[in-house]
Design a protein around this motif. Structure first.
Motif, PDB file in Angstrom:
ATOM      1  N   PRO A  52     -52.081  13.139 -20.535  1.00  0.00           N
ATOM      2  CA  PRO A  52     -53.022  13.118 -19.123  1.00  0.00           C
ATOM      3  C   PRO A  52     -52.139  14.366 -18.276  1.00  0.00           C
ATOM      4  O   PRO A  52     -52.250  14.952 -17.417  1.00  0.00           O
ATOM      5  CB  PRO A  52     -50.281  12.503 -18.804  1.00  0.00           C
ATOM      6  CG  PRO A  52     -49.922  12.644 -20.212  1.00  0.00           C
ATOM      7  CD  PRO A  52     -51.504  12.330 -21.415  1.00  0.00           C
ATOM      8  N   GLU A  53     -51.778  15.561 -19.235  1.00  0.00           N
ATOM      9  CA  GLU A  53     -52.163  16.317 -18.730  1.00  0.00           C
ATOM     10  C   GLU A  53     -53.094  17.820 -18.567  1.00  0.00           C
ATOM     11  O   GLU A  53     -53.470  18.817 -18.192  1.00  0.00           O
ATOM     12  CB  GLU A  53     -50.807  17.393 -19.094  1.00  0.00           C
ATOM     13  CG  GLU A  53     -49.415  17.811 -18.886  1.00  0.00           C
ATOM     14  CD  GLU A  53     -48.894  17.617 -17.362  1.00  0.00           C
ATOM     15  OE1 GLU A  53     -49.962  18.155 -16.564  1.00  0.00           O
ATOM     16  OE2 GLU A  53     -48.111  17.087 -16.733  1.00  0.00           O
ATOM     17  N   VAL A  54     -54.631  16.690 -19.568  1.00  0.00           N
ATOM     18  CA  VAL A  54     -56.145  17.311 -18.987  1.00  0.00           C
ATOM     19  C   VAL A  54     -56.814  16.638 -18.123  1.00  0.00           C
ATOM     20  O   VAL A  54     -56.848  15.741 -18.007  1.00  0.00           O
ATOM     21  CB  VAL A  54     -56.724  16.783 -20.574  1.00  0.00           C
ATOM     22  CG1 VAL A  54     -57.891  17.505 -20.104  1.00  0.00           C
ATOM     23  CG2 VAL A  54     -55.598  17.918 -21.529  1.00  0.00           C
ATOM     24  N   ASP A  55     -57.378  17.482 -17.425  1.00  0.00           N
ATOM     25  CA  ASP A  55     -57.858  16.962 -16.389  1.00  0.00           C
ATOM     26  C   ASP A  55     -59.985  16.679 -16.294  1.00  0.00           C
ATOM     27  O   ASP A  55     -59.713  16.243 -15.122  1.00  0.00           O
ATOM     28  CB  ASP A  55     -57.323  17.830 -15.151  1.00  0.00           C
ATOM     29  CG  ASP A  55     -56.375  18.650 -14.239  1.00  0.00           C
ATOM     30  OD1 ASP A  55     -55.815  17.650 -13.918  1.00  0.00           O
ATOM     31  OD2 ASP A  55     -55.958  19.905 -14.672  1.00  0.00           O
ATOM     32  N   MET A  56     -59.783  18.042 -16.952  1.00  0.00           N
ATOM     33  CA  MET A  56     -61.755  17.732 -17.260  1.00  0.00           C
ATOM     34  C   MET A  56     -61.508  17.657 -18.923  1.00  0.00           C
ATOM     35  O   MET A  56     -60.887  18.796 -19.406  1.00  0.00           O
ATOM     36  CB  MET A  56     -62.329  18.651 -16.606  1.00  0.00           C
ATOM     37  CG  MET A  56     -63.276  18.439 -17.021  1.00  0.00           C
ATOM     38  SD  MET A  56     -64.349  19.938 -16.122  1.00  0.00           S
ATOM     39  CE  MET A  56     -65.825  20.160 -16.770  1.00  0.00           C
ATOM     40  N   ARG A 111     -48.686  21.266 -27.903  1.00  0.00           N
ATOM     41  CA  ARG A 111     -48.613  22.241 -26.796  1.00  0.00           C
ATOM     42  C   ARG A 111     -49.614  23.568 -26.377  1.00  0.00           C
ATOM     43  O   ARG A 111     -49.317  24.408 -25.969  1.00  0.00           O
ATOM     44  CB  ARG A 111     -47.871  23.217 -28.064  1.00  0.00           C
ATOM     45  CG  ARG A 111     -48.408  23.539 -29.589  1.00  0.00           C
ATOM     46  CD  ARG A 111     -47.270  24.470 -30.341  1.00  0.00           C
ATOM     47  NE  ARG A 111     -48.648  24.786 -31.854  1.00  0.00           N
ATOM     48  CZ  ARG A 111     -47.863  25.809 -32.999  1.00  0.00           C
ATOM     49  NH1 ARG A 111     -47.126  25.929 -32.979  1.00  0.00           N
ATOM     50  NH2 ARG A 111     -48.572  26.112 -33.710  1.00  0.00           N
ATOM     51  N   ALA A 112     -50.662  23.481 -27.201  1.00  0.00           N
ATOM     52  CA  ALA A 112     -52.005  24.180 -26.320  1.00  0.00           C
ATOM     53  C   ALA A 112     -51.790  23.483 -25.309  1.00  0.00           C
ATOM     54  O   ALA A 112     -51.946  24.541 -24.112  1.00  0.00           O
ATOM     55  CB  ALA A 112     -53.529  23.782 -27.602  1.00  0.00           C
ATOM     56  N   ILE A 113     -52.492  22.736 -24.924  1.00  0.00           N
ATOM     57  CA  ILE A 113     -51.926  21.862 -23.160  1.00  0.00           C
ATOM     58  C   ILE A 113     -51.068  22.113 -23.085  1.00  0.00           C
ATOM     59  O   ILE A 113     -51.640  22.430 -21.127  1.00  0.00           O
ATOM     60  CB  ILE A 113     -52.148  19.743 -23.579  1.00  0.00           C
ATOM     61  CG1 ILE A 113     -53.716  19.925 -24.430  1.00  0.00           C
ATOM     62  CG2 ILE A 113     -52.450  19.546 -22.484  1.00  0.00           C
ATOM     63  CD1 ILE A 113     -53.953  18.705 -24.665  1.00  0.00           C
ATOM     64  N   LEU A 114     -49.839  22.103 -23.168  1.00  0.00           N
ATOM     65  CA  LEU A 114     -48.329  22.874 -22.494  1.00  0.00           C
ATOM     66  C   LEU A 114     -48.764  23.609 -21.941  1.00  0.00           C
ATOM     67  O   LEU A 114     -48.847  24.423 -20.977  1.00  0.00           O
ATOM     68  CB  LEU A 114     -47.401  22.054 -22.550  1.00  0.00           C
ATOM     69  CG  LEU A 114     -47.123  20.464 -23.193  1.00  0.00           C
ATOM     70  CD1 LEU A 114     -45.719  20.066 -23.585  1.00  0.00           C
ATOM     71  CD2 LEU A 114     -47.076  20.223 -21.830  1.00  0.00           C
ATOM     72  N   ALA A 115     -49.200  24.492 -22.666  1.00  0.00           N
ATOM     73  CA  ALA A 115     -49.525  26.668 -22.450  1.00  0.00           C
ATOM     74  C   ALA A 115     -50.617  26.459 -21.048  1.00  0.00           C
ATOM     75  O   ALA A 115     -49.945  27.074 -20.078  1.00  0.00           O
ATOM     76  CB  ALA A 115     -49.263  26.849 -23.583  1.00  0.00           C
ATOM     77  N   ALA A 116     -51.506  25.472 -21.171  1.00  0.00           N
ATOM     78  CA  ALA A 116     -52.423  26.554 -20.462  1.00  0.00           C
ATOM     79  C   ALA A 116     -51.821  25.642 -18.880  1.00  0.00           C
ATOM     80  O   ALA A 116     -52.415  25.550 -17.771  1.00  0.00           O
ATOM     81  CB  ALA A 116     -54.232  25.203 -21.179  1.00  0.00           C
ATOM     82  N   ARG A 117     -51.372  24.049 -18.868  1.00  0.00           N
ATOM     83  CA  ARG A 117     -50.511  23.749 -17.743  1.00  0.00           C
ATOM     84  C   ARG A 117     -50.001  24.550 -17.254  1.00  0.00           C
ATOM     85  O   ARG A 117     -49.834  25.083 -15.992  1.00  0.00           O
ATOM     86  CB  ARG A 117     -49.987  21.830 -18.143  1.00  0.00           C
ATOM     87  CG  ARG A 117     -49.241  21.598 -16.633  1.00  0.00           C
ATOM     88  CD  ARG A 117     -50.206  21.291 -15.815  1.00  0.00           C
ATOM     89  NE  ARG A 117     -51.446  20.437 -15.432  1.00  0.00           N
ATOM     90  CZ  ARG A 117     -52.962  20.543 -14.728  1.00  0.00           C
ATOM     91  NH1 ARG A 117     -52.748  21.444 -14.213  1.00  0.00           N
ATOM     92  NH2 ARG A 117     -52.730  19.506 -15.255  1.00  0.00           N
TER      93      ARG A 117
END
Length: 478
Positions: free
Chosen positions: A218-222, A50-56
């Motif tokens: 998969p939603e993290v780029d780096m 949920r943190a990653i999706l918020a960042a996306r």
């Protein structure tokens, strides 16, 4: 207060939230007293998601904000950080056992100075320019997973968050679960400074759970990671299937060559201080000292004198210069390696196994120096991460350079002696940073390693570039 009121929560999408079902808790220990000062929540993969999706969700809006406005936000972060400077010092003294004067003068200062340096570099950086008819553009890489260690908490958080924000990235920060207090304070600072929701997120958790999910999502780029080489290789493997950029600052076993023409007494004492700073818990510490064989006894005497000047005591005492190691796990590791040095025949100049005399609690160790060390010994090969110095005699400079480079690491190196003699030696050392005569900390110099010490560079403009993609718009000039 040094203890955040949000110890059991995460910061996601601009708000403090409770962990999802399945999260656990971990006691936060003050390593100087072995007392539990609170419990931190340890998230699950779902919390990371949920943190990653918020960042996306926040990325598209944040990355098009003009650079000047992004810099202005980081300036507000700096202002709030400075207003809470003592809170950060107290938090790091508590969570990692740093003597209070060291926590103020080094640990809290490191966060402040790196934010300042990043701002200055960003204001001087050329973000777009023409090359022929092509427009070259630097823009944020995307959603970044930031995984930071316990030994320099604010140093590493500032070195990742500030350049990532200015580059136009959004992020999820996972601080070390054993030193989480300062990270939670930093999230409070970001909130007070007005970071837009979703741009900065924080989730505490274990590396093999939250860290692994952040590295493979998969939603993290780096992924930007600072920690052990062992963990770094796992992160790189997890990131590979989605072809993420991975920036790593990993382990070190840094050599310190004392030239034959150096002032042995002064160079050795300064080298011991460099090795023992932060209780030896720095990845770039000069832990292998090379001295001319003919002057080895002088070096041993100077090293022992420097060790005898170390003041071990309560971390709240302003006179204390060395605190404990971070944990029992680290204490046991350092004890094992000191014993290995004794067993393998190194000459024990001072220190040894066990706690210092008169100390019966806390993960304090004796400042330890070995002489007559050879490059094959365990204490010369393994990163100890404690106040343990190995002194290796050499017969000529070529031999010293060869031994210095004979390591899988390449984070930092040190040379003491006349500068003009040191310069050609510096060019021969395989390390990301070479320090001549123990200079002041340069937060505008690139910081990162060769070989198994990692890849990528941090600090100031170097860090900003690591969080940027480079786009060429061909035909811009007509």
């Amino acid at each position: 207060m040094a203890i955040s009121s949000h110890l059991g929560q995460f910061y996601i999408d601009g708000a403090w939230v409770d962990p999802l079902p399945g999260a656990t808790r971990l006691g936060v220990e003050n390593p100087a007293t072995e007392e539990i000062v609170g419990e931190v929540a340890l998230g699950t993969e779902a919390d990371a998601d949920r943190a990653i999706l918020a960042a996306r969700a926040a990325f598209d809006g944040w990355t098009v904000v003009p650079v000047k406005e992004r810099i202005a936000l980081v300036k507000r972060i700096l202002d709030v950080y400075t207003s809470r400077y003592e809170d950060f010092a107290q938090a790091m003294s508590t969570e990692m056992g740093a003597p209070i004067e060291w926590a103020r003068g080094a640990q809290a200062w490191a966060g402040q100075v790196h934010i300042e340096s990043t701002i200055k570099a960003a204001e001087e950086m050329t973000w777009e320019y023409m090359r022929g008819s092509t427009r070259i553009v630097h823009e944020g890489i995307g959603v970044c997973a930031l995984i930071t260690p316990w030994n320099w908490p604010m140093n590493q958080i500032a070195c990742k968050v500030a350049p990532a924000l200015i580059a136009g990235c959004t992020m999820v920060l996972k601080p070390s679960e054993i030193a989480p207090l300062s990270g939670l304070l930093f999230a409070e600072v970001c909130h007070e400074a007005g970071v837009p929701k979703g741009v900065f997120n924080l989730v505490n958790g274990m590396g093999p759970v939250v860290g692994a999910r952040m590295s493979s999502h998969p939603e993290v780029d780096m992924v930007s990671f600072t920690g052990s080489t062992r963990a770094g290789t796992a992160i790189a493997a997890a990131a590979a299937p989605t072809v993420k950029r991975v920036a790593q600052e990993l382990g070190g076993k840094s050599p310190n060559i004392i030239l034959p023409s150096a002032d042995i007494y002064e160079a050795v004492k300064a080298g011991v201080a460099g090795c023992f700073g932060n209780t030896g818990q720095s990845c770039d510490a000069p832990t292998r000292m090379f001295v001319p064989r003919a002057r080895a006894e002088e070096a041993y005497a100077a090293a022992k004198e420097a060790a005898d000047e170390v003041v071990i005591g309560p971390t709240t005492d302003a006179a204390t210069t060395m605190g404990p190691l971070i944990s029992k796990v680290q204490f046991d590791k350092v004890q094992r390696l000191i014993q290995a040095g004794i067993d393998e025949g190194a000459r024990l100049i001072c220190g040894g196994t066990g706690r210092p005399q008169g100390v019966n609690r806390g993960w304090y160790v004796q400042p330890t120096i070995f002489g007559e060390v050879t490059n094959e010994m365990t204490i010369s090969r393994e990163e100890i991460f404690g106040p343990v110095l190995s002194i290796l005699p050499y017969d000529n400079l070529d031999q010293a350079v060869a031994m210095a480079n004979d390591t899988p690491y390449g984070l930092a190196a040190y040379i003491a002696g006349p500068v003009e003699e040191a310069k050609p030696v510096a060019r021969r050392l395989r390390a990301g940073t070479v320090n001549l005569n123990y200079p002041d900390w340069d937060t505008f110099a690139p910081f990162g390693g060769y070989k198994q010490s990692g890849n990528g560079r941090e600090y100031a403009g170097w860090g900003i570039h690591d969080f940027c993609e480079i786009k060429g718009v061909v035909g811009w000039g007509g």
